[in-house]
Design an enzyme around this catalytic site. Structure first.
Site, PDB file in Angstrom:
ATOM      1  N   GLU A   1       0.787  -1.246   0.000  1.00 21.26           N
ATOM      2  CA  GLU A   1       0.000   0.000   0.000  1.00 21.26           C
ATOM      3  C   GLU A   1       0.817   1.292   0.000  1.00 21.26           C
ATOM      4  O   GLU A   1       0.262   2.366   0.194  1.00 21.26           O
ATOM      5  CB  GLU A   1      -1.013   0.008   1.162  1.00 21.26           C
TER       6      GLU A   1
ATOM      7  N   GLU B   1      -7.124  -7.531  -1.503  1.00 17.37           N
ATOM      8  CA  GLU B   1      -7.506  -7.263  -0.110  1.00 17.37           C
ATOM      9  C   GLU B   1      -8.911  -6.711  -0.075  1.00 17.37           C
ATOM     10  O   GLU B   1      -9.231  -5.787  -0.827  1.00 17.37           O
ATOM     11  CB  GLU B   1      -6.610  -6.200   0.534  1.00 17.37           C
TER      12      GLU B   1
END
Ligand SMILES: *[C@@H]1O[C@H](CO)[C@@H](O)[C@H](O)[C@H]1NC(C)=O
Ligand SMILES: *[C@@H]1O[C@H](CO)[C@@H](O)[C@H](O)[C@H]1NC(C)=O
Ligand SMILES: *[C@@H]1O[C@H](CO)[C@@H](O)[C@H](O)[C@H]1NC(C)=O
Ligand SMILES: *[C@@H]1O[C@H](CO)[C@@H](O)[C@H](O)[C@H]1NC(C)=O
Ligand SMILES: *[C@@H]1O[C@H](CO)[C@@H](O)[C@H](O)[C@H]1NC(C)=O
Ligand SMILES: *[C@@H]1O[C@H](CO)[C@@H](O)[C@H](O)[C@H]1NC(C)=O
Ligand SMILES: *[C@@H]1O[C@H](CO)[C@@H](O)[C@H](O)[C@H]1NC(C)=O
Ligand SMILES: *[C@@H]1O[C@H](CO)[C@@H](O)[C@H](O)[C@H]1NC(C)=O
Ligand SMILES: *[C@@H]1O[C@H](CO)[C@@H](O)[C@H](O)[C@H]1NC(C)=O
Length: 891
Positions: free
Chosen positions: A459, A555
């Protein structure tokens, strides 16, 4: 170099010379550096929290508010010491190294009071030349650990002088520590939204002495290519540096791939190397016809072959054995829609990646290596039809055993490098440190058959582009980003793997498109490219139109509470067993998370009256139901769209890895298996929604019921009969039933039926208008022509459960019968259709064949796989069964 296939009786080559290694694991002594705590017994490998608990200096740290009350531990300097005897033969070798497979994290190492070196990275194996410090007879090692909290603070202060590298501290709700990004240590050990701050300190992996005159084999890294009718098995053997000045390492390297007991392929290489990282490369050409291909779980067997590498020089020899599964793997990024595809082909077969994200197996890294813990995790993954797990970048590179089990069970590994949710420094010292880490971990891991790809970070591309940390100079941090992940991590990775392994810089990212945009794309979450992470707790989790249509969902997920029995193991008093109390709030690190769960529950189910005498039980139950339903809806949505491209060019979704498989303490979290090992309702649903073939449906925004069949199987399915039944809540007999006979290609999704929901309801004698939606629901099933079930049963609710006319099912456990060893058949009887029927065996641990199910029959037999030795009587006494009605009936 020669390589040929040999047919003969196989025999093992030599035996290890006995004195090359001395294991220093075992009992050590532990003191605080200020000697206030001293002479404790310590276990190596281990860690400070485990040792302090063993010595009763700390109670159980997983209990109560210990994450707050034990903060002094990681602020203290600790010394681990041991004495050991060294025989003459060992000392006589020309090279003697002290080898720490893992030091967590900042230590000075002394041998007989002489400093031999220091460590600064938990993920690096440290090798110290101790030849001149070691003597025959008694010797002493001292490892002096600094406080990681102090070191990260000092580094942040230094970094601050040029510019700030955020984030400085985690949100207050984490009760965590600051500046984790300054150091190369498990980032989550400073707390995460699902876990506590226990910044461990210690010798967390093996320690030993190795002695040799020429060298020892350190790593054997294999890699595969197809060349016509052969597999080319590339073998890079990394040898240990020889410290003697001017000494070349010479000798012979024999590389043998065993095909059967009496067939092998062999290569013999003459060795003549020197320098700091001596290596020898060779390859074996292995006829494909002799080899069984390795397949991911669900696609075939996981045949593994043994590769043996022996280095010989005179009397000295070193031996290493690794396993090899023959498979190819590619990440296909080619034009599709308005972007690029993003899917994996294994052995040329496009494979939808189904699975989950794994957080560290234990918050104390030494315990994450526990073999039973590893095996349980993979068994659950395999039984739930997963074929991929992501080892997430805020944790640790897992143990050798972890990847061996992944190889053996056919679970592909998406391996992050350990950088997550932060900007990182790029000073020379930091980058050198990272290089050592990449070097060691890629050599240690990349040969594993199970590893599908490495990813630079978690991320951080998105964090930079979307400015999560309020930076004011994008260019500055973007340059750092490229320096770290591209010029350091990726470059070294490609050197070691000869660009034959898959590397992506971040997750989520736009894959190749991110590269074109200088590695930080305009929109790293663009569904037309690469992978996405999707979280939104304000949407209706059971409405599939709320979900994006990405190429690959790596995710997504929802939180829930672990069950009451798990909470009971960690609360100080029963008054803490209150879902609205201080303790549940303390363990909820995701700001506002408990309220988000309540909102989701209230939207779907009746708001539970706070005076309900089982209010906490009810909220826990509903949190698990809604987590399961949301994750199910979202995953089925991704599976449905494997074969579709919508008008905007979105779709062709080929991966669904929900967040998260496991837990590191008893707390509200996204986990599907709680810290105690108990399965939440989600895990039972995973087993069904990841089944190779599913039948599923939803009602779209135009009120059309759409029913799909999705098959991940390679061959075409035999003709099947799909049944769409409408049930009234008050009868086990469906009010309408339509059967559809169909075929479906392998590896595809197919819309098999569309009907207006109002039409279906009125056709089905459900009443009219809103009443009809209250009275009825839709049940989906699928059988083959011989009547065998082909997919798990499924259901579609035309309205919220809170609006449905549920009847009292008066659920009962009518019998418990013993089957085979530790297996019991439980019969559940119902007087009405029952929703999300949940069995619980409380103190008797084990799993059910099915749980949280919709019961549309009078009785159902569920199999219980016990982990405890128990009797039918004991089990019957512990068992409870509930359904939605039990908690919403407020009369
Ligand atoms: C090592 O041996 C010395 C001398 O026998 C002794 O004083 C010391 O306590 C020992 N240390 C450990 C850690 O056992
Ligand atoms: C290693 O070298 C030492 C010192 O030169 C010698 O005594 C010993 O025999 C050698 N060992 C082997 C296995 O060659
Ligand atoms: C670094 O600078 C930030 C912003 O000024 C400050 O909040 C933080 O305390 C500093 N950290 C250290 C360790 O000096
Ligand atoms: C650690 O050492 C033990 C012996 O104490 C050995 O059995 C084990 O294989 C070693 N583990 C690794 C990962 O090297
Ligand atoms: C690959 O196959 C080609 C054609 O059969 C052959 O000429 C070549 O030598 C092979 N390469 C290797 C590395 O074996
Ligand atoms: C932003 O960082 C870049 C790269 O370090 C630098 O050249 C530039 O001057 C900085 N801009 C500002 C406004 O500080
Ligand atoms: C909750 O239950 C209490 C007592 O059982 C009752 O007085 C109250 O009206 C109920 N509240 C709601 C919102 O139903
Ligand atoms: C349910 O179980 C009872 C015995 O417990 C049996 O007599 C009956 O046939 C079962 N009913 C169904 C519908 O399977
Ligand atoms: C069941 O086994 C677990 C360990 O696997 C143990 O902790 C627990 O006490 C056992 N329960 C009973 C009822 O024996």
């Amino acid at each position: 170099m020669s390589h040929r296939i040999v047919f003969a009786i196989f025999c093992f080559i030599g035996v290890l010379e006995a004195l090359q290694f001395q294991n220093l694991n075992g009992k050590w002594k532990l003191h605080s550096a200020n000697m206030i705590i001293k002479n404790l017994d310590a276990e190596v490998p281990g860690g400070i929290y485990t040792d302090l608990m063993e010595n009763k200096i700390l109670g159980d740290i997983f209990y109560g508010y210990s994450d707050e009350t034990t903060k002094w531990v990681s602020r203290t300097e600790w010394i681990y010491e041991t004495n050991f005897t060294v025989p003459k033969d060992l000392v006589n070798h020309e090279n003697v190294n002290l080898v720490f497979d893992g030091l967590d994290t900042f230590a000075d190492i002394f041998v007989n009071d002489q400093r031999v070196g220091a460590s600064r990275n938990m993920f690096v194996q440290y090798v110290f030349d101790i030849k001149k410090h070691l003597k025959v007879g008694n010797n002493k090692i001292r490892v002096h650990f600094k406080s990681p909290i102090q070191v990260s603070y000092d580094l942040a202060e230094k970094q601050n002088k040029s510019y700030i590298v955020p984030p400085l501290c985690p949100p207050d709700a984490y009760h965590g520590e600051c500046h984790a990004n300054m150091i190369r240590k498990m980032q989550a050990s400073y707390a995460w939204d699902w876990g506590p701050a226990f910044p461990s300190v210690g010798i967390w992996k093996n320690v030993s002495i190795e002695a040799f005159n020429s060298t020892i084999i350190r790593h054997v890294v294999t890699d595969l290519e197809v060349n016509g009718t052969n597999w080319l098995l590339h073998v890079d053997t990394y040898l240990v540096e020889n410290h003697v000045k001017g000494r070349r390492i010479t000798g012979e390297l024999v590389v043998v791939l065993k095909i059967t007991d009496n067939q092998w392929v062999k290569s013999v290489v003459h060795v003549s190397v020197d320098g700091k990282s001596p290596a020898v490369s060779t390859y074996l050409a292995v006829p494909k016809s002799k080899i069984s291909t390795w397949w991911p779980n669900g696609y075939g067997d996981q045949k593994l072959y043994t590769l043996e590498v022996t280095y010989k020089n005179g009397d000295e020899q070193s031996f290493k054995q690794v396993s090899v599964g023959f498979r190819t793997i590619e990440l296909v990024e080619e034009p599709i829609g308005k972007g690029l595809s993003y899917y994996f082909k294994v052995n040329n077969v496009p494979i939808f990646m189904k699975g989950s994200n794994q957080i560290p197996l234990h918050i104390l890294p030494e315990l994450g290596q526990d073999k039973q813990r590893v095996r349980r995790l993979f068994q659950a993954a395999k039984d739930s039809h997963m074929n991929m797990l992501r080892v997430w970048g805020g944790g640790v590179y897992e143990s050798e055993y972890f990847y061996e089990v992944a190889d053996e069970m056919g679970i592909l590994i998406w391996q992050d490098f350990m950088f997550a949710c932060a900007m990182y420094p790029t000073n020379e010292e930091f980058l050198d440190n990272v290089l050592e880490e990449v070097d060691y971990q890629v050599k240690r891991l990349s040969g594993h058959t199970s590893i599908a790809l490495f990813a630079g970070n978690n991320e951080n591309e998105a964090a930079l582009r979307d400015n999560w940390y309020g930076i004011s100079n994008f260019t500055l941090y973007k340059n750092d980003y490229v320096k770290l992940y591209v010029e350091t991590v990726k470059r070294r990775f490609e050197e070691i793997t000869h660009k034959r392994r898959i590397f992506i810089t971040s997750s989520p990212s736009n894959g190749k498109q991110s590269e074109l945009e200088g590695y930080v794309a305009q929109n790293p979450g663009n569904p037309q490219f690469g992978d996405v992470h999707f979280y939104d707790y304000t949407i209706d989790p059971v409405n599939s139109s709320a979900y994006p249509l990405p190429r690959f969902a790596s995710e997504y997920g929802y939180e829930s509470f672990p069950c009451l029995d798990s909470w009971k193991e960690v609360v100080q008093s029963d008054s803490d067993l209150d879902v609205n109390g201080k303790f549940f709030e303390h363990r909820q690190h995701h700001p506002g998370g408990n309220q988000e769960m309540l909102n989701m529950i209230n939207r779907e189910f009746l708001p539970i009256n706070k005076t309900h005498n089982q209010y906490t039980e009810a909220i826990i139950y509903f949190s698990q139901v809604i987590q399961a339903l949301g994750t199910k809806t979202e995953t089925e949505h991704y599976r449905i769209h494997r074969s579709t491209i919508d008008e905007e060019g979105k779709g062709h979704t080929m991966g669904a890895l929900y967040w998260q498989l496991n837990d590191v303490w008893v707390a509200p979290s996204w986990g599907s298996i709680d810290y105690t090992g108990r399965w939440k309702l989600l895990q039972y649903h995973v087993k069904e929604f990841l089944a190779p073939v599913i039948i599923t449906g939803y009602i779209d925004t135009d009120k059309q019921l759409k029913v799909y069949v999705v098959s991940d199987l390679t061959p075409e399915l035999p003709t099947f009969v799909a049944s769409i039944c409408v049930y009234r809540w008050n009868s086990f007999t469906p009010v309408s039933k339509s059967n559809i006979m169909m075929d479906i290609d392998g590896g595809s999704s197919k819309l098999i039926h569309t009907i207006n929901i109002n039409v279906l309801m009125s056709m089905s004698d459900c009443g009219t208008g809103a009443d009809a939606f209250r009275n009825c629901f839709i049940h989906l099933s699928m059988i083959d022509q011989s009547g065998k079930q082909m997919a798990p049963n499924n259901y579609v609710f035309p309205t919220k459960i809170r609006n449905s006319s549920l009847q009292n099912p008066k659920l009962k456990i009518s019998s418990v019968k013993k089957g085979a060893d530790k297996i019991f058949n439980i019969e559940v009887t119902s007087e009405n259709i029952a929703l999300f029927v949940t069995l619980d065996s409380h103190q008797i641990r084990g799993t059910f064949s099915d749980n949280g199910f919709v019961l549309v029959e009078k009785n159902k037999t569920v199999i219980f796989f016990s982990e405890n030795d128990t009797t039918t009587e004991e089990l019957l006494k512990e068992l409870t069964v509930v359904s939605v009605f039990d908690y919403t009936d407020q009369s």
